[in-house]
Design an enzyme around this catalytic site. Structure first.
Site, mmCIF file in Angstrom:
data_model
loop_
_atom_site.group_PDB
_atom_site.id
_atom_site.type_symbol
_atom_site.label_atom_id
_atom_site.label_comp_id
_atom_site.label_asym_id
_atom_site.label_seq_id
_atom_site.Cartn_x
_atom_site.Cartn_y
_atom_site.Cartn_z
ATOM 1 N N ILE A 148 -6.528 -15.227 9.496
ATOM 2 C CA ILE A 148 -6.158 -16.293 9.401
ATOM 3 C C ILE A 148 -7.297 -17.377 8.936
ATOM 4 O O ILE A 148 -7.211 -18.608 8.419
ATOM 5 C CB ILE A 148 -5.267 -17.065 10.276
ATOM 6 N N ASP A 149 -8.486 -16.843 9.612
ATOM 7 C CA ASP A 149 -9.832 -17.688 9.331
ATOM 8 C C ASP A 149 -10.245 -17.856 7.879
ATOM 9 O O ASP A 149 -10.901 -18.837 7.898
ATOM 10 C CB ASP A 149 -10.957 -16.935 10.239
ATOM 11 N N LYS A 177 -5.479 -49.375 12.357
ATOM 12 C CA LYS A 177 -4.509 -48.349 12.470
ATOM 13 C C LYS A 177 -3.940 -48.091 13.783
ATOM 14 O O LYS A 177 -4.619 -48.242 14.818
ATOM 15 C CB LYS A 177 -5.483 -46.925 12.140
ATOM 16 N N VAL A 227 0.903 -1.204 0.124
ATOM 17 C CA VAL A 227 0.031 0.063 -0.119
ATOM 18 C C VAL A 227 0.995 1.221 0.239
ATOM 19 O O VAL A 227 0.739 2.283 -1.013
ATOM 20 C CB VAL A 227 -1.090 -0.016 1.197
ATOM 21 N N ARG A 247 -0.736 -17.985 14.532
ATOM 22 C CA ARG A 247 -0.902 -16.948 13.856
ATOM 23 C C ARG A 247 0.355 -16.116 13.743
ATOM 24 O O ARG A 247 0.674 -14.907 13.144
ATOM 25 C CB ARG A 247 -1.784 -15.974 14.737
#
Ligand code: F6P
Length: 347
Positions: A151-152, A238, A47, A280
């Site tokens: 981050i969502d 497993k 920016v 984050r």
């Protein structure tokens, strides 16, 4: 004799309409707000440098809308943003601002905008930040543009938000490490990831780490379903398993979910890891740096061309503009086919 005007100097009304806002705007504000996300610094850099490229003065506002209310503005030039492209967090700092939710707070913020002679504002953030930006535009006519940073990945009108790719890479790295212990000790791990209202991080990382199951806010999973997935894993012999839970899931607290599984299968060695804010932090991924650069340049050029009250996002590789109100209010759908893929591959 009539003087001929050279055609190069004849402008249509449309051209004049396009040029005027660019000439009028001299100072562009930029702030980061809400939860920090890797890529925010790269977006600020884009920016500031795009503003400088077009001969405009960038003004950085510290601590999001709180800093705006408090008048924490500083002029930034191309050199002020050197060496931040690769840094996590946001050097402008961020905040969640309760004061900005009332009209009085917003009025104070606008007074500071006038004092700093800011002609337009670029807001980098998520849902709450865009609500604030939209209100600034609606109540005071300030030109605003949003760059999706959370981050969502939960904003309508963009395939990716800044930080989502980096955060999911961190989750994958952590779960790969947890997998080593899970498989060495034949353990079942519950790993809780971020996502208060959406399961984008949880679902993407479930596929990428080969998780046994994933518990999402978008899906009304039942404990019975989870129990049946664990039973299937025994049947398939497993030995190690990872179940990913999104923090906002319907079954509740990850420790409680794990407790219920232990009650049903007391012989299984079960552990819980909450990844929390680890997700984050850290350097932005290559993808986030490119996204931030693309959106930073496009947002500034769009606002100079007169676009306002929109979010600048990316859909199918193209830069697109979505009204802020729509970006906030419209639900972003998870690709549930990924859940099906994850379950097929977990067998
Ligand atoms: O919105 C991003 C996010 O990281 C969510 O996934 C999480 O629920 C929330 O922020 C945590 O916010 P804070 O850091 O303010 O506790």
């Amino acid at each position: 004799m009539d003087e001929q005007i050279p055609s190069a100097f004849v402008f249509s009304n449309r051209t004049i309409g396009l040029i005027l806002p660019i000439l009028k705007m001299k100072r562009l504000g930029v702030l980061t707000s809400g939860g920090d996300a890797p890529g925010m610094n790269a977006a600020i850099r884009a920016v500031v440098r795009t503003a400088a490229f077009h001969g405009k003065q960038a003004v950085g506002i510290r601590k999001g809308f709180q800093g705006l209310i408090d008048g924490e503005c500083m002029e930034l030039n191309a050199r002020s943003v050197r060496n931040i492209l690769n840094q996590g967090g946001t050097f402008l700092k961020s905040a969640r601002c309760a004061q900005f939710r009332n009209a009085e707070g917003r009025k104070k913020a606008f007074q500071q905008i006038e004092k700093a002679e800011i002609d337009a504002l670029v807001v980098i953030g998520g849902n709450g930040s865009f609500t604030g930006a939209h209100l600034l535009h609606k109540e005071f006519g300030l030109p605003v543009i949003g760059i999706p940073g959370t981050i969502d990945n939960d904003l309508f009108g963009t395939d990716y938000t800044l930080g989502y790719d980096s955060a999911t890479n961190v989750v994958v790295e952590c779960i790969d490490k947890i997998r080593d212990t899970a498989s060495s000790h034949n353990r079942l791990f519950f790993v809780e990831v971020m996502g208060r209202d959406t399961g984008f991080i949880a679902l993407r990382t479930a596929v990428a780490t080969g998780a046994l199951d994933v518990v999402l806010p978008e899906k009304n999973s039942s404990m019975d379903e989870l129990i049946s997935e664990v039973e299937k894993s025994f049947a398939n012999r497993k030995t190690s398993n990872i179940i990913i839970t999104a923090e906002g899931n319907h079954l509740g607290n990850t420790y409680d979910i794990s407790k219920k599984i232990v009650e049903r299968f007391p012989h299984i060695d079960t552990k819980v890891t909450i990844l929390g804010h680890l997700q984050r932090g850290g350097a932005p991924s290559c993808m986030d740096r490119i996204l931030a650069s693309k959106l930073g340049v496009s947002a500034v050029e769009a606002v100079l061309e007169g676009k306002s009250d929109v979010m600048c996002g990316v859909e199918n590789q193209d830069v697109t503009f979505t009204p802020l109100e729509k970006a906030i209010s419209q639900k972003v759908e998870l690709n549930m086919d990924l859940l099906r893929i994850s379950r097929i591959l977990a067998t």
